[in-house]
Motif scaffolding. Sequence first.
Motif, PDB file in Angstrom:
ATOM      1  N   ALA B  11      -3.198  -0.260   4.956  1.00 25.98           N
ATOM      2  CA  ALA B  11      -2.194   0.814   5.209  1.00 25.98           C
ATOM      3  C   ALA B  11      -1.733   0.527   6.236  1.00 25.98           C
ATOM      4  N   LEU B  12      -2.460   0.257   7.404  1.00 25.89           N
ATOM      5  CA  LEU B  12      -1.428   0.032   8.275  1.00 25.89           C
ATOM      6  C   LEU B  12      -0.777  -1.614   8.657  1.00 25.89           C
ATOM      7  N   ALA B  13      -1.236  -1.857   8.170  1.00 29.31           N
ATOM      8  CA  ALA B  13       0.247  -3.067   7.438  1.00 29.31           C
ATOM      9  C   ALA B  13       1.211  -2.968   6.766  1.00 29.31           C
ATOM     10  N   VAL B  14       1.138  -2.011   5.817  1.00 33.90           N
ATOM     11  CA  VAL B  14       2.440  -1.570   5.712  1.00 33.90           C
ATOM     12  C   VAL B  14       2.693  -0.240   5.882  1.00 33.90           C
ATOM     13  N   TYR B  15       2.297   0.329   6.654  1.00 34.50           N
ATOM     14  CA  TYR B  15       3.511   1.488   7.830  1.00 34.50           C
ATOM     15  C   TYR B  15       3.641   0.498   8.661  1.00 34.50           C
ATOM     16  N   GLY B  16       3.472  -1.234   9.079  1.00 35.89           N
ATOM     17  CA  GLY B  16       3.621  -1.583  10.345  1.00 35.89           C
ATOM     18  C   GLY B  16       2.990  -1.414  11.711  1.00 35.89           C
ATOM     19  N   GLU B  17       1.865  -1.104  11.486  1.00 37.88           N
ATOM     20  CA  GLU B  17       0.943  -0.523  12.437  1.00 37.88           C
ATOM     21  C   GLU B  17      -0.118  -1.878  13.086  1.00 37.88           C
ATOM     22  N   ARG B  23      -2.622  -9.162  11.102  1.00 40.21           N
ATOM     23  CA  ARG B  23      -1.568  -9.344   9.949  1.00 40.21           C
ATOM     24  C   ARG B  23      -1.763 -10.281   9.461  1.00 40.21           C
ATOM     25  N   TYR B  40      -3.661  -4.212  -2.190  1.00 40.64           N
ATOM     26  CA  TYR B  40      -1.727  -3.765  -1.165  1.00 40.64           C
ATOM     27  C   TYR B  40      -0.768  -3.382  -1.979  1.00 40.64           C
ATOM     28  N   VAL B  43      -0.781   0.420  -2.152  1.00 37.65           N
ATOM     29  CA  VAL B  43      -0.318   1.455  -1.362  1.00 37.65           C
ATOM     30  C   VAL B  43       1.002   1.024  -0.553  1.00 37.65           C
ATOM     31  N   GLU B  44       2.014  -0.223  -1.167  1.00 32.21           N
ATOM     32  CA  GLU B  44       3.010  -0.745  -0.641  1.00 32.21           C
ATOM     33  C   GLU B  44       3.797   0.614  -1.972  1.00 32.21           C
ATOM     34  N   GLY B  45       3.257   0.510  -3.391  1.00 37.34           N
ATOM     35  CA  GLY B  45       3.839   1.382  -4.012  1.00 37.34           C
ATOM     36  C   GLY B  45       4.057   2.673  -3.786  1.00 37.34           C
ATOM     37  N   LEU B  46       2.814   3.413  -3.139  1.00 36.99           N
ATOM     38  CA  LEU B  46       2.675   4.514  -2.579  1.00 36.99           C
ATOM     39  C   LEU B  46       3.936   4.682  -1.962  1.00 36.99           C
ATOM     40  N   ARG B  47       4.640   4.167  -0.837  1.00 33.14           N
ATOM     41  CA  ARG B  47       5.169   4.031   0.637  1.00 33.14           C
ATOM     42  C   ARG B  47       6.403   4.386  -0.233  1.00 33.14           C
ATOM     43  N   LYS B  48       6.530   3.157  -1.143  1.00 37.24           N
ATOM     44  CA  LYS B  48       8.081   3.202  -2.215  1.00 37.24           C
ATOM     45  C   LYS B  48       7.763   4.708  -2.441  1.00 37.24           C
TER      46      LYS B  48
END
Lengths: 217, 350
Positions: B11-17, B23, B40, B43-48
């Motif tokens: 989740a942190l990676a997806v949001y750049g944290e 990483r 991964y 979660v990336e799908g969720l963000r999109k």
Amino acid sequence: MSDALSIVSREAVLSPSPRKSVRAGEITSETELIREAQAGSRAAFDALVRQHDQAVLRLALHLTGSEQDAQDIHQEAFLKAYKSLANFRFECSFYTWIYRIVTNLCLDLMRRRKARREEQAVMIDAAGGEMDLLVNVSDDRAGANPDRELERKQLGRHIMDALEKLTPRERMVFELKHFQGLRLRTIGEMLNTTEETAKNTLFRATKKLRANLAGVR
Amino acid sequence: MTCEQAQESIALAVYGELPDEDRHLLAQHLVVCESCRAEYEAVEGLRKAMSLSPQEEPSANLLAQARLRLEEALDAVPQGGLLVRLGRRFRLGLVRLSSAPVMASALLVFGLAAGGYGGFRLGAHKLHVQQSEMILKALPIRPASVAISNGSVEAANVKPVADGPNDSLMIDTAAAQIANVSQILNAPNSNRVEIRFNRLVPESISGSINDPYIRRLLLLGVVAPQNPMVKDISVDLIARECATGRCNEGPDRRALMDALRYDNDPGVRLNALAGLQPYIASDVHVRNAVLDAMLHDADPIVRVQAIELVAPIEADSSVRQVLHTVAAQDENPQIRDVSEQLLEQEPPVQ
């Protein structure tokens, strides 16, 4: 995979952050405005309001989903700021300070609503067949296709439902991270907690959202 | 990196944290772990998916309405009186100071120093004024119509410090216990005058007459120009001491000799003479002084007394010389007789 990571990081950099957009000169002038407002200048305070009130209203509108509630929070937040401006000691940015007030007001409202909803009993389960929404999602927003448009509206409703199911705090962290693009360290400051707690809260929020949205058709 | 760690990092990676080193580790793990890769992507799908329902900008109408409501609410906030605003400013100042401890300390030190200095200056000024008032109150000020002595100063000169309309008043300096006026400062085009003068402060001391300090004071009393009584008593005391032999060769005898030669009062001269008696034989200066008195003293009693005193040492040539002179020339017949008798009693010079 590494492509995905690089895309994410690029987007994170590009995501609009009000703090990052503030230049050195603006910081100086904002500091002067705050000092003048602290000395009792109403005009200076009005100028500060103009700098931040749109972002405040946007956040409140998204969190509450109600224009009336958003307006109430907007008004209450700036009134509170006006009355307690003398206590602002420049230990954090004014932006963080005003967001702290706004998030507290929003959290209070969300908690009150959640308590009311839980009292209202029966939740309607709209589940039929299952569809893996998340893997089929498309980033194409220019939806000329009416079917695609309808699909997006439904998706939007499901997303809002899923967000509603988060705890107020999880919702707040997720909103500030995903929609406002703030750093977790700043979010921690706003919510009077640590960056580590904010990270864990974001992790829980994404997990719950995935679980809630995975069952959506 | 374990799968559990990877799950938390996704989740942190997806949001750049996620920090760069984590990483890198996550990317390595995702290459080898299919389930984590699926996680991964989810979660990336969720963000999109979330990005499809972006935050709406509030409409201009809503924003204007909210601003209007806020304006009204702010107008309704009581501004408070002057005291409230001053209190707010003071509190604000304190808040600012607390964020600048060095400045606060410097201000505090400066304030204390300025306060102390101001207090000192004020106190000094008050003391000066009070002293001036006390001095002027102590001054014997009399109306100008009353006798004015030679040394009197016009009161107009001290008017700025004196209170009341004292233009017609005079100060009698003889009684004013003012030793002298040392300086007068007068600013141009101003009626203010600063007069610096020395005052006499009366003091008293008591002690043995043999005390050197008392002796010095007595010698000063001998030359006191203003009070004849003081002179009289001083000479008397010193003379008595000298008559009993407790008299030093220097100042005491000189004082008595001066008194004998120059004092206007015959009584004082007689006392001095009595004090000098023991030293006529041994001290040539004393003898000369007594012989001077024999020849020139205006008072016959002093002259007679002097003759009687030199009688025991008339063998001295200078004494005999003087006795001859007196016997031949003194205006007083009795003195001439006494002198002649003395000359006759003694054997002639060898």
